[in-house]
Design a protein around this motif. Structure first.
Motif, short mmCIF file in Angstrom:
data_model
loop_
_atom_site.label_atom_id
_atom_site.label_comp_id
_atom_site.label_asym_id
_atom_site.label_seq_id
_atom_site.Cartn_x
_atom_site.Cartn_y
_atom_site.Cartn_z
N LEU A 151 0.83 -1.21 0.00
CA LEU A 151 0.00 0.00 0.00
C LEU A 151 0.86 1.26 0.00
CD1 LEU A 151 -2.81 -0.98 2.53
CD2 LEU A 151 -2.94 -0.96 0.04
N SER A 152 1.91 1.28 0.78
CA SER A 152 2.76 2.47 0.84
C SER A 152 3.47 2.70 -0.49
CB SER A 152 3.77 2.36 1.98
OG SER A 152 4.65 1.28 1.79
N SER A 153 3.80 1.61 -1.20
CA SER A 153 4.40 1.75 -2.54
C SER A 153 3.43 2.41 -3.51
CB SER A 153 4.83 0.39 -3.07
OG SER A 153 5.83 -0.19 -2.28
N ILE A 154 2.17 1.99 -3.46
CA ILE A 154 1.15 2.56 -4.34
C ILE A 154 0.94 4.04 -4.00
CG2 ILE A 154 -1.28 2.45 -5.01
CD1 ILE A 154 0.38 0.09 -6.01
N ASP A 155 0.85 4.35 -2.70
CA ASP A 155 0.64 5.73 -2.28
C ASP A 155 1.76 6.64 -2.73
OD1 ASP A 155 -1.73 5.01 -1.04
OD2 ASP A 155 -0.76 4.64 0.89
N ASP A 156 2.99 6.17 -2.58
CA ASP A 156 4.14 6.98 -2.97
C ASP A 156 4.16 7.23 -4.48
OD1 ASP A 156 6.86 8.18 -2.48
OD2 ASP A 156 7.43 6.54 -3.81
N ALA A 157 3.78 6.22 -5.25
CA ALA A 157 3.84 6.35 -6.71
C ALA A 157 2.74 7.24 -7.26
CB ALA A 157 3.74 4.96 -7.36
N VAL A 158 1.56 7.22 -6.64
CA VAL A 158 0.38 7.85 -7.24
C VAL A 158 0.02 9.20 -6.62
CG1 VAL A 158 -2.11 7.56 -7.61
CG2 VAL A 158 -0.56 5.61 -7.92
N LYS A 198 -11.67 4.79 5.09
CA LYS A 198 -11.84 5.01 3.66
C LYS A 198 -10.70 5.85 3.08
CE LYS A 198 -16.89 4.67 3.81
NZ LYS A 198 -18.18 5.35 3.49
N ALA A 199 -9.70 6.13 3.89
CA ALA A 199 -8.58 6.98 3.46
C ALA A 199 -7.42 6.13 2.97
CB ALA A 199 -8.14 7.85 4.63
N PRO A 200 -6.54 6.70 2.15
CA PRO A 200 -5.33 5.97 1.74
C PRO A 200 -4.49 5.59 2.95
CG PRO A 200 -5.63 7.94 0.40
CD PRO A 200 -6.63 8.03 1.51
N TYR A 201 -3.66 4.57 2.80
CA TYR A 201 -2.82 4.09 3.90
C TYR A 201 -1.86 5.19 4.34
CZ TYR A 201 0.20 0.99 6.58
OH TYR A 201 0.92 0.40 7.59
N ILE A 202 -1.18 5.81 3.38
CA ILE A 202 -0.33 6.98 3.67
C ILE A 202 -0.95 8.18 2.98
CG2 ILE A 202 1.92 8.05 3.33
CD1 ILE A 202 3.19 5.34 3.59
N GLN A 203 -1.25 9.20 3.75
CA GLN A 203 -1.93 10.38 3.22
C GLN A 203 -0.92 11.51 3.04
OE1 GLN A 203 -5.76 11.07 5.38
NE2 GLN A 203 -5.29 9.11 6.36
N TYR A 204 -0.58 11.79 1.80
CA TYR A 204 0.36 12.86 1.49
C TYR A 204 -0.39 14.18 1.36
CZ TYR A 204 4.01 9.42 0.48
OH TYR A 204 4.95 8.41 0.57
N ALA A 205 0.14 15.23 1.96
CA ALA A 205 -0.47 16.56 1.80
C ALA A 205 -0.35 17.00 0.36
CB ALA A 205 0.22 17.55 2.72
N ALA A 206 -1.33 17.78 -0.09
CA ALA A 206 -1.28 18.32 -1.44
C ALA A 206 -0.12 19.29 -1.56
CB ALA A 206 -2.59 19.02 -1.78
#
Length: 569
Positions: A151-158, A198-206
């Motif tokens: 999940l963290s790999s997907i979050d970082d990439a997208v 319902k939130a992403p595993y790692i939530q990156y600020a905009a």
């Protein structure tokens, strides 16, 4: 190597990937059938947060996803099997990368032991899109790899990505799970909390906007005679606010076909042709300052004017940092959306209304077009103007490359209302235009018109199958001049070379092609028939094809004829 419950673990990883993409803002997934992508396909099939779209041709599939992403303003996922299926996405990925459209490719792949050894449908897929996509290469699913790492790999990439991402997914056989399902409760414990939210595993600020000009900088910039250029602008950036900026400053705003403002009565839309006119050239030569919103200017004359003029100050405003100036002018580039920049505390220019004569000259050209196009021989520009006059703010207009978009840029009418305009002007290819327009129509379900040339339509004939699935009005207007007649405008050494190697006359019509896919079809050869067919098609909930048959030289002869009039006016 873990082999027990391989199919079930493959599916679990596919499920986690699709769920996380949905949480990251993906609303649509475009899929082509294939076996190696089965874990992704089965996961998408049971995912109720994603609208699914299927097509047998990956090239068209990629462009359909591009259109959906353009119109929706959200990232779109694409699922393909292994091998050349992935490579067929390349043209759409290039266009998406150049125009900042977030596509997420999920490619099924063979495991490492089956690469480069003669295994069926296997090739090296990681980094296949080179610099045109951010690459994430996942290992084959394995219980030794935590789902949190996946999940963290997907979050970082997208996360915060505005361009394509390629996630390559290696899967070992078996691919089709059999009941009963394996128990993965212990494996999923590290992400138990994520499963309840319902939130992403790692939530990156905009990512926040960069520095904007100070009030003093704005005051210095507007001191003098200036011009605003609206180049390629996305509808979600509300370019109509640039009209208010133009009025506030007292500077003219000139518009590109892709600005969403080309038909506005408050803008100078006929700038391409005005730059042929001595009076307008003389007036525009007085400009000292310029601010360009966006990039990828269509008109060579406008681009040359910006390049050759000696500017005291040159500003460009872009939503992301890019190098979008083939003339390489020294300038100040501000990173902001057009609507954000337009509402800064701008003072009125010290030379407000310096170019009022441009308004009259712009309107005079519209009168000339009415005489020389609307009431002249039936042709391509006449059909384009007829279409443009019948658009409202609830319509979408996709304009194909080569001659159609140039005719719109040169001759579009001034009108009170106009459609949201879409193009593929990143790489400016003539492939995938119908598929992209279908994606635009699918995303918003608004009445959509595609204006496309005959060679472009032949390139994308397969995508009539996508058009068949559209349930809102989709009018495909094919301008058939029997070949690539934009080459009539280019300095090919002689007519024989032009005919044999450039125009490539084909003698084909599109009636049987429309019939093959069960689409309504009409062929027209005069304006009255065209308007009747077009207005009827706008009321039909589904796709229609209107073929406009014109001679090979009609449009290019008319362009030359009008240029002569403009230069003399």
């Amino acid at each position: 190597m873990q082999t027990k419950h391989t199919a079930e673990l493959n599916l679990l990883w596919g499920t986690l990937i699709l769920e996380e993409l949905a949480r990251l803002g993906v609303k649509h997934v475009c899929m082509a059938p294939g076996s190696r992508s089965t874990p992704l396909t089965l996961a998408a099939a049971k995912q109720d947060k994603l609208c699914q779209h299927l097509h047998f041709d990956e090239r068209g599939l990629g462009f359909m996803a591009l259109g959906i992403a353009k119109a929706s303003g959200a990232p779109v996922a694409i699922i393909t099997t292994s091998g050349t299926a992935v490579a067929n996405l390349y043209p759409a990925i290039i266009e998406a990368w150049l125009t900042q459209v977030p596509l997420i490719v999920l490619s099924g792949d063979r495991p490492p032991e089956l690469i480069d050894c003669g295994a069926n449908q296997a090739m090296t897929q990681p980094a296949i899109f080179a610099q045109y996509a951010k690459s994430l290469n996942l290992p084959t699913p394995d219980k030794s790899i935590s789902p949190a790492a996946l999940l963290s790999s997907i979050d970082d990439a997208v996360s915060n990505q505005t361009q394509p991402v390629h996630i390559n997914c290696m899967y070992r056989e078996p691919l089709y799970p059999a009941a009963p399902q394996a128990d993965f409760s212990h494996y999923l414990k590290p992400i138990a909390q994520w499963q309840q939210t319902k939130a992403p595993y790692i939530q990156y600020a905009a990512q926040t906007a960069s520095q904007l000009p100070t009030h003093d900088a704005l005051a210095r910039f507007v001191h003098g005679k200036g011009i605003i250029v609206a180049a390629t602008l996305a509808p979600e950036h509300h370019p109509e606010q640039l009209i208010a900026l133009s009025i506030k400053l007292g500077w003219p705003i000139v518009t590109d076909a892709q600005s969403q403002l080309r038909q506005s009565s408050a803008a100078i839309g006929n700038i391409d042709q005005l730059l042929l006119q001595p009076k307008s050239q003389s007036l525009l030569a007085q400009a000292e300052k310029v601010i360009v919103f966006g990039g990828r200017i269509l008109s060579k004359r406008l681009s040359s004017y910006l390049s050759e003029h000696n500017w005291k100050d040159y500003w460009q405003v872009l939503p992301q940092q890019q190098r979008l100036d083939p003339n390489h002018k020294a300038k100040q580039v501000w990173i902001a959306q057009a609507n954000t920049f337009s509402v800064l505390p701008w003072p009125r220019s010290s030379q407000a209304q310096w170019a009022l004569a441009l308004v009259q000259q712009n309107e005079a050209l519209e009168t000339l077009y009415q005489q020389q196009i609307d009431h002249a021989q039936f042709g391509e520009a006449q059909a384009i103007r007829a279409i443009a006059k019948r658009q409202t703010s609830q319509h979408q207009l996709f304009i194909g490359n080569s001659l159609p978009v140039r005719l719109f840029d040169m001759f579009a009418p001034i009108s009170a209302e106009h459609a949201t305009v879409f193009t593929n002007r990143g790489a400016s290819g003539i492939d995938g235009l119908l598929a992209t327009a279908c994606g635009v129509a699918i995303a918003e379900k608004k009445p959509t018109t595609l204006i496309i040339g005959d060679i472009s339509q032949l390139h994308d004939l397969n995508s009539l199958a996508i058009a068949r699935s559209v349930t809102s009005p989709l009018i495909i207007v094919i301008l058939n001049n029997d070949g690539g007649n934009i080459f009539n405008l280019l300095p090919v050494p002689n007519e024989q070379l032009r005919t044999d190697y450039y125009r490539l006359s084909h003698g084909l019509e599109f009636g049987f092609g429309a019939a093959m896919f069960g689409l309504a079809y009409n062929q027209v050869e005069d304006l009255d028939d065209f308007i009747e067919s077009y207005e009827y098609a706008m009321t039909y909930a589904g796709p229609s094809v209107i073929e406009v048959s014109v001679s090979q030289n009609q449009a290019t002869d008319q362009i030359a004829h009008i240029a002569t009039w403009v230069k003399q006016s």
